[in-house]
Structures are given as C-alpha cells and as structure tokens.
Write a protein that holds these residues in place. Structure first.
Motif, mmCIF file in Angstrom:
data_model
loop_
_atom_site.group_PDB
_atom_site.id
_atom_site.type_symbol
_atom_site.label_atom_id
_atom_site.label_comp_id
_atom_site.label_asym_id
_atom_site.label_seq_id
_atom_site.Cartn_x
_atom_site.Cartn_y
_atom_site.Cartn_z
ATOM 1 N N LEU A 1 -36.421 -1.445 9.288
ATOM 2 C CA LEU A 1 -37.609 -1.844 10.038
ATOM 3 C C LEU A 1 -37.175 -2.433 11.368
ATOM 4 O O LEU A 1 -36.191 -3.197 11.430
ATOM 5 C CB LEU A 1 -38.429 -2.888 9.260
ATOM 6 N N ASP A 2 -37.896 -2.093 12.431
ATOM 7 C CA ASP A 2 -37.649 -2.769 13.700
ATOM 8 C C ASP A 2 -38.349 -4.124 13.682
ATOM 9 O O ASP A 2 -38.992 -4.520 12.704
ATOM 10 C CB ASP A 2 -38.126 -1.905 14.870
ATOM 11 N N ALA A 3 -38.218 -4.882 14.776
ATOM 12 C CA ALA A 3 -38.739 -6.248 14.804
ATOM 13 C C ALA A 3 -40.247 -6.288 14.587
ATOM 14 O O ALA A 3 -40.771 -7.156 13.869
ATOM 15 C CB ALA A 3 -38.371 -6.912 16.140
ATOM 16 N N GLU B 1 -44.947 -7.113 10.322
ATOM 17 C CA GLU B 1 -46.023 -6.561 9.486
ATOM 18 C C GLU B 1 -45.670 -6.606 8.000
ATOM 19 O O GLU B 1 -46.558 -6.645 7.143
ATOM 20 C CB GLU B 1 -46.316 -5.119 9.892
ATOM 21 N N ALA B 2 -44.363 -6.590 7.699
ATOM 22 C CA ALA B 2 -43.931 -6.488 6.307
ATOM 23 C C ALA B 2 -43.800 -7.838 5.629
ATOM 24 O O ALA B 2 -43.289 -7.918 4.507
ATOM 25 C CB ALA B 2 -42.597 -5.737 6.233
ATOM 26 N N MET C 1 -45.176 -4.004 2.543
ATOM 27 C CA MET C 1 -45.468 -2.767 3.258
ATOM 28 C C MET C 1 -44.844 -1.606 2.499
ATOM 29 O O MET C 1 -43.765 -1.740 1.906
ATOM 30 C CB MET C 1 -44.906 -2.831 4.688
ATOM 31 N N THR C 2 -45.530 -0.499 2.515
ATOM 32 C CA THR C 2 -45.004 0.721 1.914
ATOM 33 C C THR C 2 -44.425 1.584 3.027
ATOM 34 O O THR C 2 -45.102 1.867 4.025
ATOM 35 C CB THR C 2 -46.104 1.490 1.180
ATOM 36 N N ILE C 3 -43.151 2.005 2.855
ATOM 37 C CA ILE C 3 -42.475 2.827 3.863
ATOM 38 C C ILE C 3 -41.899 4.062 3.194
ATOM 39 O O ILE C 3 -41.845 4.155 1.956
ATOM 40 C CB ILE C 3 -41.351 2.031 4.565
ATOM 41 N N ALA D 1 -40.242 -8.376 4.217
ATOM 42 C CA ALA D 1 -39.286 -8.910 5.200
ATOM 43 C C ALA D 1 -39.475 -10.412 5.336
ATOM 44 O O ALA D 1 -40.609 -10.906 5.349
ATOM 45 C CB ALA D 1 -39.481 -8.228 6.554
ATOM 46 N N ARG D 2 -38.310 -11.140 5.416
ATOM 47 C CA ARG D 2 -38.322 -12.573 5.614
ATOM 48 C C ARG D 2 -37.292 -12.946 6.689
ATOM 49 O O ARG D 2 -36.264 -12.271 6.841
ATOM 50 C CB ARG D 2 -37.979 -13.325 4.317
#
Length: 476
Positions: A100-102, A107-108, A112-114, A151-152
């Motif tokens: 994931l980009d910044a 958003e995550a 999030m589903t990718i 994401a954290r």
C-alpha cells in the motif's frame, strides 16, 4: 382455456411468494456470513498488527525474524515499511515493493480488501535481489490473490514505521462456497416442503367448502328443506355456511309463500269463475224470458267485476314483490283524503255511522291514489268484520303520519293480528265475512312502498284500530 382452480392459483401464489422470500433470505444469509467472517478477520488482523507494533517498540528497530510465528505461510502475511517507503520486513510470497502507498495506508486503518500483486522474477543481471527469498516467494504462493489488510503506524527508536498485516480471503470464500452448496440444496427442498404443506393445508381448509358445494348441488325445489353442512370451526367458512343456510331459510319461506299464494289465488279465482260459468250455462240451457236473462247477465257482470278487482289486486301484489310499485308523490292533506274516502264508501256503510275525526293541517308526501286505496281497504275491512261506528282519524308524531280506522266490535285476535297483513289471511269465526283476503296485504304493500308500516291493534273499550303509518316527508 379453462382457468386454474382456486387451490392451484393459491398454491402457485404461495409457492412464488415462498420462492422470493427464500431467495432473499438466502442472499441475506450469504451476505451476513461474509460480513461476519470479514469482521472476525479484521479483529484478528488488528491483534496481529498490535503484536508486531509492540515487538518493534520493544526491540527499537525491525530486526530479522521479527514476525516469526505470527504468519501462516500462504494465508497470512506482514509487511513493515520504513519512513522512506522502503520495505524493511516482508513475509514470504509478497512482492518486493510495498503493498500500500501512503494514501491507501490511511484508508486501511479500518480494514481494506486488496488484490495481491503477482511476484515477478528479476532479471539475471540484477545483483541486489535475494535469490533465496525469491525462490521461497515463488514456491509458496498465497492461496488467494484477494486479501484483507489493516495498516498501523508505530514509532520505534525514533523512526516511524508502517505495519501492514493481512490475510487472504480463501477461508471466507471457502465458507461462502460451502454455504452456496447448502443453500442450493436446502432452499429448493424448503420451497418444495413449504409448497406441499401449503397445498395440503389449503385442501384441508377447502374440504368443508367442497362438502357444502356437493350438498348445494343436490338441493332443489323438491328438497329445499336440506341445509349445507357447516364445520364447527367458527371461522370464515363456518360463518359463510351459516349465512348460506340463513339465505336458504329465507328462500324456503319465500317459496312456501309463493306456493301458498298460487294455491290461494287459484282458489279465489275458481269460485267467481265457477259462478260465472254456472250463470252463463243456465242462461243458455233453454229459452228464457228477458227478465231472467238480464238477471243472469247482471250476476255474470258482478262476478266479472270481482274477477277484475282480484286481478288488479294480484297485479299490485306482484309489482310490490318485484319492487316495481311506482308512486306518484304529491303533498296530501290527511283530513281531505280521509273525507274523500268516507264519501266514496259512505253507501257501503249503509246505516252504520262513518265519521272523520282528523286533526287539521296534517300534510304528508305520498301517492294519493295508493293512499286512498289502502285507507279504503281498511274501512271496508272494518265495515265487513267490525261493528258499531267506524271512525277515520289522523295523527302526526316523530316525522310520521298515522291514518287510522277504528271500529267497535269483538276486537282482533292477537294471533290473527300478527298475520293479518299476509296474503289471503282470514280472521277467526268471531270476525267472519267474505273478501279475497288481499285487502290488508295491499295496505301493507302501500305502506312499505312509502317507507312506512301497517298495524292492527285492539282498541280500548273493545274494537280494533287499523293504522297506516307513513313518513311525513319523502326520502332524501
């Protein structure tokens, strides 16, 4: 084309409704299962992200083996991204670049589903690639290319890192596919079972209707006393059966009344016809003097007039039964109408007093000819069956006008008073006399046509009071 029966139409509608409901329920259960698994996955990823962040904080920097034991090869993964966007820790099977980009990491934070990118083999001349890690990545691909990630951001040793934890959606898809197989079997079976249950319930519910139909098919004018079988369920069908039986009761009474009417009419017509025939046969049997021929013709004329009056009465009753008794309404003065009736029937009274004691100023809406005929029948009935003076009166009360005819005599028998206005009714021996038996029936027919009623009651001190009660104003 023959239209399908009620059972088939209701069962079809029920099956269609159940199919729609079961389909909607199936989709709802499927969506609910997906949401439940996704929620559980997010909670697990949240726990793993917290564990990785704690390890980073404890160790101060991302060291090799930081995520050992946290990932399930081929299903879960972890990626730690440095402040410059470089990947510092990545689970086997992930591409070399950040997942994931910044912007997408922000958003995550709630999940999030990718779609996981496919790892690409490097060129032969690329010296910076860890060949062992790449071989491990290629040999242990993830079971699904779709994954759920969280994401954290964590600060360790004065450096800010992004922690991404994820899990493939293979377990969720396996559970959904298993549910689909169950639904594909269970929903049609449920629909079939519900439809059959509805069909048998409908057949059981309509069985009393079928019994009533069969009984109704057997009822005729010769077996009109039969009644429909009514179930003891006290439901709509039972109430329908009671209503139909009550209708049959009314029809039976009407049929019996019509049969009695036909028999009585035949009897009433037979007497004057027999007299008329006898007079004519007697006149033609041999040569007779003019005086005897004239007497025979006068007798025949009298019987002919009686037949004509009886035919008119029968026609009026038939029109009344059919609801076709037409009224030519006008404003009638009660006193003038009673005086006209008294003047017309005065010769019939002979030496018996015929008086009018009506309150002046009483007016009402009605057919003058019919009202005069009805009051005249009451007067004739009083002269024929009563005694003493006959008094015609009127009264007005509560929006109605009562025209009364009172006489002195033995009085009316209460048992006869209840049926006096029926066709061809005859009083008992105490009030004998001739007549067709239609006079009072015509009075009631005229009263009903005007929206009123007729009564026959004992008079105080002896005698009878007959009343014709009509509304004072025409119906709106």
């Amino acid at each position: 084309m023959r239209r399908p029966g009620v059972r088939l139409r209701v069962a079809g509608a029920f099956a269609l409704a159940m199919a729609v409901l079961l389909t909607v329920a199936g989709f709802a259960i499927r969506a609910g299962l997906r949401d439940e698994i996704t929620g559980a996955t997010d909670e697990t990823l949240e726990t793993r992200a917290t564990a990785v962040a704690r390890l980073l904080v404890d160790r101060g920097r991302p060291l090799p083996g930081l995520t050992d034991g946290l990932d399930d090869p081929g299903e879960t993964f972890t990626q730690v991204i440095g402040p410059g966007g470089e990947v510092v820790i990545s689970s086997p099977g992930l591409p070399r670049g950040p997942l994931l980009d910044a912007a997408r990491r922000d958003e995550a934070t709630e999940g999030m589903t990718i779609r996981l990118p496919v790892p690409v083999e490097p060129d032969e001349g690329d010296e910076d690639v860890d060949r062992d890690a790449l071989e491990e990545t290629v040999e242990e691909p993830f079971e699904s290319d779709r994954a759920r990630v969280i994401a954290r951001t964590v600060e360790a040793g004065g450096t800010t890192y992004a922690v991404i934890t994820g899990a493939t959606l293979e377990d969720r898809e396996d559970a959904v596919r298993a549910l689909d197989r169950v639904l594909l079997i269970a929903l049609p079976l449920s629909l079939l079972g519900a439809t059959l249950a509805g069909w048998f319930a409908l057949v059981a519910a309509l069985r009393p209707v079928e019994r009533m139909r069969r009984r109704a098919a057997r009822i005729s004018d010769r077996s009109f006393s039969e009644r429909l079988p009514v179930p003891g369920t006290n439901d709509e069908i039972a109430r329908l059966g009671h209503t139909l039986n009550e209708m049959l009761d009314r029809l039976e009474r009407a049929l019996e009344a019509e049969r009695a009417f036909a028999a009585d009419a035949s009897h009433e017509l037979r007497t004057p016809l027999a007299v008329l025939r006898g007079e004519l046969e007697l006149a033609l049997r041999r040569e007779r003097p003019p005086e005897e021929l004239r007497a025979a013709l006068e007798a025949a004329l009298a019987e002919t007039l009686r037949l004509s009056a009886l035919a008119d009465d029968l026609l009026l009753m038939a029109r009344s039964d059919a609801g076709q008794l037409e009224l030519r309404r006008e404003w009638i003065d009660a006193q003038e109408e009673l005086e006209a009736v008294a003047a017309r029937l005065g010769p019939l009274a002979g030496d018996r007093p015929l008086a009018v004691e009506a309150a002046p100023g009483i007016r009402f809406s009605g057919d003058a000819a019919r009202i005069g005929q009805a009051v005249g029948n009451l007067v004739e009935n009083a002269l024929r069956h009563g005694a003493g003076p006959v008094v015609l009166g009127s009264a007005q009360e509560n929006g109605t006008v009562a025209l009364t005819v009172a006489d002195r005599g033995p009085g009316v028998d209460p048992a006869f008073a209840r049926r006096a206005f029926e066709r061809f009714s005859r009083p008992d021996a105490a009030r004998t006399g001739d007549g067709s038996g239609l006079g009072l029936a015509i009075v009631r027919a005229v009263a009903v046509a005007h929206g009123g009623e007729a009564r026959l009651e004992p008079r105080e001190g002896g005698g009878t009071v007959a009343s014709l009660i009509v509304p004072s104003s025409p119906p709106s």
